[in-house]
Design a protein around this motif. Sequence first.
Motif, PDB file in Angstrom:
ATOM      1  N   LEU A  24      28.796 -18.619  53.417  1.00  0.00           N
ATOM      2  CA  LEU A  24      28.991 -20.044  53.697  1.00  0.00           C
ATOM      3  C   LEU A  24      30.469 -20.356  53.977  1.00  0.00           C
ATOM      4  N   ARG A  25      31.338 -19.740  53.202  1.00  0.00           N
ATOM      5  CA  ARG A  25      32.769 -19.958  53.398  1.00  0.00           C
ATOM      6  C   ARG A  25      33.196 -19.437  54.776  1.00  0.00           C
ATOM      7  N   THR A  26      32.676 -18.277  55.142  1.00  0.00           N
ATOM      8  CA  THR A  26      32.987 -17.704  56.451  1.00  0.00           C
ATOM      9  C   THR A  26      32.499 -18.618  57.569  1.00  0.00           C
ATOM     10  N   TYR A  27      31.302 -19.167  57.417  1.00  0.00           N
ATOM     11  CA  TYR A  27      30.719 -20.013  58.459  1.00  0.00           C
ATOM     12  C   TYR A  27      31.474 -21.339  58.586  1.00  0.00           C
ATOM     13  N   PHE A  28      31.682 -22.018  57.481  1.00  0.00           N
ATOM     14  CA  PHE A  28      32.280 -23.355  57.551  1.00  0.00           C
ATOM     15  C   PHE A  28      33.773 -23.318  57.870  1.00  0.00           C
ATOM     16  N   ARG A  29      34.409 -22.189  57.630  1.00  0.00           N
ATOM     17  CA  ARG A  29      35.827 -22.071  57.996  1.00  0.00           C
ATOM     18  C   ARG A  29      35.972 -21.350  59.337  1.00  0.00           C
ATOM     19  N   GLU A  30      34.835 -21.228  60.039  1.00  0.00           N
ATOM     20  CA  GLU A  30      34.814 -20.644  61.382  1.00  0.00           C
ATOM     21  C   GLU A  30      35.472 -19.265  61.398  1.00  0.00           C
ATOM     22  N   ALA A  31      34.921 -18.390  60.565  1.00  0.00           N
ATOM     23  CA  ALA A  31      35.355 -16.983  60.506  1.00  0.00           C
ATOM     24  C   ALA A  31      36.823 -16.849  60.107  1.00  0.00           C
ATOM     25  N   ALA A  32      37.224 -17.702  59.183  1.00  0.00           N
ATOM     26  CA  ALA A  32      38.599 -17.581  58.696  1.00  0.00           C
ATOM     27  C   ALA A  32      38.804 -16.261  57.958  1.00  0.00           C
ATOM     28  N   GLU A  33      37.749 -15.692  57.455  1.00  0.00           N
ATOM     29  CA  GLU A  33      37.807 -14.391  56.794  1.00  0.00           C
ATOM     30  C   GLU A  33      36.510 -13.647  57.091  1.00  0.00           C
ATOM     31  N   PRO A  34      36.548 -12.338  57.179  1.00  0.00           N
ATOM     32  CA  PRO A  34      35.328 -11.586  57.503  1.00  0.00           C
ATOM     33  C   PRO A  34      34.318 -11.644  56.354  1.00  0.00           C
ATOM     34  N   PHE A  35      33.031 -11.613  56.729  1.00  0.00           N
ATOM     35  CA  PHE A  35      31.994 -11.589  55.694  1.00  0.00           C
ATOM     36  C   PHE A  35      31.961 -10.207  55.053  1.00  0.00           C
ATOM     37  N   TRP A  36      31.853 -10.159  53.751  1.00  0.00           N
ATOM     38  CA  TRP A  36      31.777  -8.868  53.058  1.00  0.00           C
ATOM     39  C   TRP A  36      31.101  -9.075  51.709  1.00  0.00           C
ATOM     40  N   TYR A  37      30.725  -7.984  51.076  1.00  0.00           N
ATOM     41  CA  TYR A  37      30.284  -8.043  49.683  1.00  0.00           C
ATOM     42  C   TYR A  37      30.773  -6.792  48.971  1.00  0.00           C
ATOM     43  N   GLU A  38      30.961  -6.925  47.695  1.00  0.00           N
ATOM     44  CA  GLU A  38      31.532  -5.858  46.886  1.00  0.00           C
ATOM     45  C   GLU A  38      30.468  -4.805  46.592  1.00  0.00           C
ATOM     46  N   LYS A  39      30.606  -3.637  47.228  1.00  0.00           N
ATOM     47  CA  LYS A  39      29.582  -2.595  47.083  1.00  0.00           C
ATOM     48  C   LYS A  39      29.506  -2.053  45.658  1.00  0.00           C
ATOM     49  N   ALA A  40      30.635  -2.036  44.974  1.00  0.00           N
ATOM     50  CA  ALA A  40      30.623  -1.553  43.586  1.00  0.00           C
ATOM     51  C   ALA A  40      29.794  -2.486  42.705  1.00  0.00           C
ATOM     52  N   SER A  41      29.920  -3.789  42.946  1.00  0.00           N
ATOM     53  CA  SER A  41      29.125  -4.751  42.175  1.00  0.00           C
ATOM     54  C   SER A  41      27.642  -4.597  42.491  1.00  0.00           C
ATOM     55  N   LEU A  42      27.336  -4.396  43.776  1.00  0.00           N
ATOM     56  CA  LEU A  42      25.938  -4.199  44.164  1.00  0.00           C
ATOM     57  C   LEU A  42      25.372  -2.957  43.505  1.00  0.00           C
TER      58      LEU A  42
END
Length: 445
Positions: A24-42
Motif C-alpha cells: 500500500l505504501r508503495t502504491y500510494f507513494r507512486e513507487a517511492a520505494e520498491p515492494f519487498w518482504y523480509e524472507k527471513a521473517s517469512l
Amino acid sequence: MTERRIYFLEASLAFLREVLDTRLRTYFREAAEPFWYEKASLRAVRESKRFAQLLQGKSLSDEEFILLLLALAPHFEPQLLSGLIEKYLPDGGEFPLFGGTKGTYYRGILPTGETAQFLLGGTDQERRNQIAGYLASDGALSTLGLLHLDAVPEGEPRLSGRLVVNEEVVEWLRLGRISRPRFSPEFGAEYLATDQTWDDLVLNPHTQAQLQELQLWLRYNDTLLYEWGMYRKIKPGYRALFHGPPGTGKTMTATLLGQHTGQDVFRIDLSKVVSKYIGETEKNLSRIFDKAQHKNWILFFDEADAVLGKRTGVKDAHDKYANQEVAYLLQRIETYPGLVILATNLRSNIDEAFTRRLHSIIYFPKPTAEEREQLWRKAFPAQVGFRSTVDFEQLAQQYDLTGAHIINIVQRICLALLAQHEKIVSPELLLEHIQKEYQKEGRLA
C-alpha cells in the motif's frame, strides 16, 4: 493458549501486515520505494511447528504461502485489512484495485482474488497474471485442499471471488487438531466405529477370501504405486461392491476394515443424499468428497442402487438429470484416491456399465446353518448362562436368520432377563423372541 502459540499467530499476522503495508505504501507513494518482504521473517513463520505440520509433504512457493496467510487473516485478525485501508484512505472512498468484499455477518473486509493480485502484483499485469495462476482450480492451493476462489455470478470477473480457506486449516492452526465432521444436512455422511473385532464377524469362507484381496490393497497400495512405480500405469484408489441380503455383515465389514487399518469410515446413505431438486444431489456428494479428498477415509455408500441403478433412455428432463447424477458420482468415485465401498442388497440392481469399473465384487450370502450356530454362540454376553435343553445347533438348522436378526433377538432376551433379575436363558425364552423377530418381518416361525 500457550505463549508459543500466541507468538506463532502474532508472528504470522505481523508478517502479513507488514507485506500489505509495504504494498500500500508503495502504491500510494507512486513507487517511492520498491515492494519487498523480509524472507527471513517469512521463513520463520513457515517453519513454525503448526504451519510445518500443516504443510508437511505439500510444496508451496513463498507467494502461495503468503496468499494462504491473506485468506486466513479474517479468521484471526478481523480488523487487519480494514485497518490498513483506513490508514491510507482516512476519508474513505473506493479502491477497486484492492478488491475485497463484505460478508453476510462479517463486518470487516474479506479478501478476494483481486486482493491477492494487488498484494503480490501491484499494477504489474504480468505479475498479476502469475498470481491468478496460483488461484486456478488446478493450482497447488486448490488441489491440496488449502483454499479456493469462490464462484461469482456469470459475467463478473472470476478474481472478484472471495478467497475461501478450508475450515479445517483454520481449526488446525487455532487448536492443533481437526475434529471429525458430524452428520448434518450439510454433511451427509455418518462416522462408523465399533468395539467388535474380526473374531466377532462370521462370514462365508469365499467372502473372507475375497476380503483378503481388498486388505492386501489397503496394506500395499502405496508401495505398489510409488516404490514400484505403478502410478504411471494405474489410478490410485480402489472400488469394491458389497452385495447380499440385509443383515449379512456388509456394514460391519466396512467398519472393521477401517478399525484394522486405522482409517476413518464414513457411511453415506445414497437413498437420503439424492435430492429431487436439480443439482442438489451433486452438491451433497461434492461436500463429502471434498472433505474426504486428503483424509484417506474409507467411504461406504449404502443403498448404492439409489443412484447407480439401471439406466433407461432419456424420456424427459428427470431422466436427463438422473443420468447427470450418475455421471457425477462415477467421476468422483473414480478420482477418489482411497477405498470406496458400495453396498446393495441386490447386485442386479446395479448398472452393469458401472460394475465393469470395480476392482472387486464381494457377495455376502445369508449364513449357513453352521455359520448361524457360530453367530448364536458369539452373540450372548459372558454374564448369561443357558439351560441344558438349549440346543444352538437345532436352532441354527430350524430358523433361517441373519446375523442382524440374531443380534436383535439376543438384545431383547438380555433386556427381559435383566427385568426379571435372571441370567439363565431357557428354550422357551429363545423361541418367544425368535417368533417376535419373525412377526416383525411378517413371517411365521
